[in-house]
Design an enzyme around this catalytic site. Sequence first.
Site, PDB file in Angstrom:
ATOM      1  N   SER A   1      13.000   4.876  12.121  1.00 13.91           N
ATOM      2  CA  SER A   1      11.766   4.124  11.930  1.00 13.91           C
ATOM      3  C   SER A   1      11.081   4.595  10.643  1.00 13.91           C
ATOM      4  CB  SER A   1      10.869   4.297  13.163  1.00 13.91           C
ATOM      5  OG  SER A   1       9.836   3.367  13.190  1.00 13.91           O
TER       6      SER A   1
ATOM      7  N   ASP B   1      16.631  -4.421  18.443  1.00 13.05           N
ATOM      8  CA  ASP B   1      15.465  -3.966  17.675  1.00 13.05           C
ATOM      9  C   ASP B   1      14.947  -5.119  16.820  1.00 13.05           C
ATOM     10  OD1 ASP B   1      13.580  -2.733  16.094  1.00 13.05           O
ATOM     11  OD2 ASP B   1      14.915  -1.165  15.331  1.00 13.05           O
TER      12      ASP B   1
ATOM     13  N   HIS C   1      13.400  -1.255  19.682  1.00 10.31           N
ATOM     14  CA  HIS C   1      13.290  -0.298  18.581  1.00 10.31           C
ATOM     15  C   HIS C   1      13.397   1.149  19.053  1.00 10.31           C
ATOM     16  CE1 HIS C   1      12.116   1.387  14.787  1.00 10.31           C
ATOM     17  NE2 HIS C   1      11.026   1.924  15.297  1.00 10.31           N
TER      18      HIS C   1
END
Length: 393
Positions: free
Chosen positions: A164, A330, A363
């Site tokens: 991320s 995601d 995610h």
Amino acid sequence: MSEYAAKISPDSTSVGLSHTRLFTFAQDEPFPLESGASIGPVTLAYETYGTLAPDGSNAVLVCHALTGDAHAAGLSSHADPKPGWWEVMIGPGKGIDTDKHFVICSNVLGGCMGSTGPACADPATGQPYGLDFPVITIGDMVRAQKALLEHLGITRLLAVIGGSMGGMQVLDWAARFPDMVVSAIALATAAKHSAQHIAFHEVARQAILADPDFNAGSYYTGNKPEHGLAVARMIGHITYLSDEAMRHKFGRGLQDRADFSFSFEADFQVESYLRYQGRKFVERFDANSFLYITRAADYFDLAATHGGGSLAKTFSNGRTRFLVVSFSSDWLYPTYQSRELVQGLKRAGRDVSFCEIEAQWGHDAFLLDNPRLAGLISGHLERTRHDLEKGLL
């Protein structure tokens, strides 16, 4: 980044007790920022696991995501049962094996978990910076981490790993300091945020800014903008999970009731979950830090900063080896963004491996126990270490 990691209990493969340390620099000369402002002194909170090899060849830097911290593995104390946020990945025999590697993780500049951020005292006034804190970038975070590594005597990294926003730091490290980074492992990330991603961040920031208790960022001696920060966290949680994960976890189930209340109470389980996560978040995070860190992530544009708009030019220097991993569910950092990154790396002639992992949890999949992900990371580290020892890198 959600609270999944908090549900995982440390076991015999844990690093055990871990201690957060502080490193302060830029006491005499302020740390210059990409915005043109400067700040000093700067403190970074960090933890380390494992033992640094005499030649320093086994150092691995782990970069945390938006709301993470330096506590990536082990327990802070026997009284605190919550393990580090990547307990499943870091430890003896795990994907990032602390019997082999020396792992460093620091709280980012601008954070609120021990590193210098808006809640810290401004040396000029003695009062919390608040919105007087300068705007920071992912590049500023990375350059601060480099100062920490120099303090630790580390001149080269076997790998930089993160997911991320942590993945953005990984990419910036590889572009900014290619001679220091032997390999880069970027998980569930992108070279820049999409308009949709920026939009979610903006809605979250507006929730904070519109809170009556925000008080232009000067709330440290009074009521805090808890409602705004909680709503910001709830918005984030929606983006961290996939539709399938939501259906599997909650469906349309009701929370502690057999029928609708015909009011605006939390009738549905998903409503109760989001409210709980919002309340929990305000206990540990600073609203101003949330504003600054999301802004840093939105400003991040790897190719524009390092390659004149070209990802290939961004990675034209150095010999860094890459592993890029995306997750099929995601939708915050969809696979097409990872493929764009991989294409740029290939055009630059870099050694890059790519894998899209089938995962239903959205995610946050990179934070969860996943033998395939652990295998990919450990395999990449082993191959890189072997080639480094053979003088091939």
